[in-house]
Design an enzyme around this catalytic site. Structure first.
Site, PDB file in Angstrom:
ATOM      1  CG  HIS B 118      -1.890   0.971   1.406  1.00 29.46           C
ATOM      2  ND1 HIS B 118      -1.636   2.257   1.806  1.00 29.46           N
ATOM      3  CD2 HIS B 118      -3.223   0.905   1.184  1.00 29.46           C
ATOM      4  CE1 HIS B 118      -2.776   2.941   1.832  1.00 29.46           C
ATOM      5  NE2 HIS B 118      -3.751   2.137   1.457  1.00 29.46           N
ATOM      6  CG  ASP B 198       0.443  -2.088   6.457  1.00 31.53           C
ATOM      7  OD1 ASP B 198      -0.400  -2.048   7.365  1.00 31.53           O
ATOM      8  OD2 ASP B 198       0.235  -1.634   5.313  1.00 31.53           O
ATOM      9  CD  GLN B 201      -6.678  -4.138   4.461  1.00 35.09           C
ATOM     10  OE1 GLN B 201      -7.638  -4.767   4.903  1.00 35.09           O
ATOM     11  NE2 GLN B 201      -6.792  -2.906   3.990  1.00 35.09           N
ATOM     12  CE  LYS B 224      -7.270   0.175   6.485  1.00 36.11           C
ATOM     13  NZ  LYS B 224      -8.105   0.650   5.384  1.00 36.11           N
ATOM     14  CB  CYS B 362      -3.647   3.099  -1.779  1.00 43.84           C
ATOM     15  SG  CYS B 362      -5.013   4.213  -1.493  1.00 43.84           S
TER      16      CYS B 362
END
Lengths: 144, 409
Positions: B118, B198, B201, B224, B362
């Site tokens: 991303h 990261d 997700q 999220k 993105c």
């Protein structure tokens, strides 16, 4: 204006035709053209519009890029509609086009095939698609 | 097995939008009553600042804020709560990591990324690399978006001790491949580099154990995972976090300073939280973590896996749909309809009350891998049902240019 252009089937066909066979859909490598790359307006359409304006007349408009049906068709229609027009004529057409997008009164006679975009505001998030090429052209005309 | 019909009752969004089929959970998620109540409770009953007031309520809210930190630490199994910094979200966390590590980098050092990342995990590194004259290199991926260990090893061998940082998403936001972080961490550490993960997700969708995974830094967002917007987390192993340079200075982050410019910073993690923090957000995120934990992260992961499998099977029956990531297990499906530009498809699905995302998500350099710039993305969460998927697949069957233009008439 002719009633033909009020027939949804015809308008649909117009969008389809300009999407499948976009007019003036090739950029030129020519310094006498001004150019605008439009990628920031939305995260998805990415188009470049070129124009050649001489003595107050729009001699040529070209475009290319990765874009959806509405951006491609609206820019293709714009390129045909404004080519050969004077800057003053083009400004008037554009004003009416943007009015149509904003659901304000507009002169449909002036817009000719661009009338196909009359319902884009029903999918409000797509107005930016229907105006991306027109905004590029407006920037170049306003600079003149 | 989750009782999704009961779960849906916890979410005001479903009460308000009963016919909405929401498949944009990688972008953001709905908030349950428990989270909204936590926010309201702070604003209505305890709306005071922390750490500063000489009155009981301030003391109580300060304790609640630190308890929220502890809840997050437990949720990802951090060793201690001082390893948790509240940020504004994963992007903020990744920027704090990248710029905070900048002073530890030298000219010629290498930062390893990959094409599926991303923008948040690319652009800050680009800038840091430019400023410190470091090099960015990319680990090759499989078509599913997997970072293979041999490809990683090849890069680590190629650049040797110059590799200082390896940064990657645990689960990528377009293809949804779940990396084998434990093995990756072991290899990265063998080469004395740092592993930045990261988790935007991944953390919302599965159990995260930072000690087991041996992650050095982890970033994730609250919104999220059923939490509020504007709150996120930066986790770092304490010694590494302590060495990170804070980017922002101000109240709450210093202990003492004088007119000569001498500054004594607060201890970690407070030195990273200058200014009044997002107190409501932290309390809301703690409520989200309690809510998710009550359902069970393993249950969530298992259920989403089942939904994803069902969605892929159903979509594969449609001749007009191409799926770019049928083999990845997380609840993300990247797809296109034949001859239909992604945004046209997204708008058509919108007319059927189905929310998906179209675009390059993105991840603007991913086209190098999957051969297309634009995809539609349907992303699931534990409150989705097979009925949602059936409706979605039925609408996908109708995706063609004619129908996508018809929506304007």
């Amino acid at each position: 204006m002719s009633n033909m252009l009020k027939d949804p089937a015809i308008l649909r066909e117009l969008i389809m035709d300009h999407y499948k066979y976009p007019r003036n859909h090739e950029l030129v490598d020519d310094d006498s053209y001004d150019s605008r790359h439009m990628a920031s307006d939305s995260c998805i359409d990415d188009i470049t519009v070129q124009s050649k304006i001489e003595n107050g007349i729009i001699k040529d408009i070209r475009f290319d890029g990765v874009a959806c049906t509405i951006s491609t068709a609206s820019t293709s229609i714009m390129s045909e509609l404004l080519k050969g027009k004077s800057i003053d004529e083009a400004k008037k057409i554009m004003e009416n086009y943007f009015n149509m997008m904003d659901e304000k009164p507009y002169d449909e006679e002036l817009l000719e095939e661009a009338i196909a975009m009359m319902n884009v505001h029903r999918q409000a998030n797509r107005i930016k698609c229907a105006t991306i090429g027109w905004k590029a052209m407006k920037e170049m005309i306003d600079k003149e | 097995m989750l009782d999704v019909n009961e779960i849906k009752k916890d979410f005001p969004m479903f009460r308000k939008h009963q016919n909405m089929i929401y498949l944009d959970n990688s972008a953001t998620t709905f908030k349950p009553d428990a989270v909204i109540s936590a926010l309201n409770r702070y604003y209505e009953e305890a709306s005071v600042n922390i750490e500063r007031g000489d009155y009981l309520l301030s003391h109580e809210v300060s304790n609640d804020y630190e308890d929220a930190r502890l809840s997050i630490a437990k949720f990802i199994n951090a060793k201690r709560k001082e390893e948790i910094v509240f940020t504004s979200g994963a992007t903020d966390s990744l920027n704090m990591i990248a710029y905070g590590l900048m002073d530890q980098l030298q000219e010629g050092d290498v930062i390893l990324l990959n094409y599926a990342e991303h923008a948040s995990n690319i652009l800050c590194w680009f800038d840091v690399a430019r400023k410190k004259k470091c090099q960015i290199a990319y680990i090759e991926l499989t078509m599913d978006g997997e970072v293979c260990l041999d490809k990683l090893k090849a890069k680590l061998d190629e650049y040797g001790s110059r590799v200082k940082i390896v940064s990657m998403a645990y689960v990528s936001n377009v293809l949804g491949f779940k990396q084998d972080i434990t093995k990756i961490a072991a290899m990265v550490h063998e080469y004395q580099a740092l592993l930045v993960v990261d988790g935007a997700q991944s953390v919302p969708h599965m159990k995260t154990d930072v000690q087991l995974l041996d992650i050095d830094f982890l970033a994730f967002s609250g919104h999220k995972m059923c939490g509020p917007t504007g709150i996120g987390v930066l986790y770092g192993k304490f010694d590494l976090l302590d060495r990170l340079k804070p980017l922002r200075y101000g109240g709450g982050a210093n202990a003492r300073f004088d007119i000569e410019g001498n500054v004594l910073l607060q201890t970690t993690p407070h030195k990273f939280e200058a200014g009044t923090p997002n107190i409501a957000g932290a309390l809301g995120l703690a409520a989200a973590v309690r809510y998710l934990s009550d359902i069970g992260m393993d249950n969530i992961e298992e259920y989403e896996k089942e939904l994803k499998k069902y969605m892929v099977e159903k979509l594969q029956e449609l001749p007009n749909i191409k799926i770019y990531n049928p083999h990845t297990t997380s609840g993300i499906v990247a797809f296109n309809a034949d001859g239909v530009f992604a945004q046209d498809a997204g708008s058509y699905l919108n007319t059927r009350n189905i929310c998906v995302r179209s675009g390059n998500h993105c991840a603007k350099i991913l086209h190098n891998l999957i051969g297309t710039d634009q995809t539609c993305r349907a992303s699931l969460y534990f409150y989705n049902t097979k009925a949602d998927i059936d409706a979605f697949v039925n609408a996908c069957a109708e995706l063609n240019i004619e129908n996508c233009i018809n929506i304007f008439f």
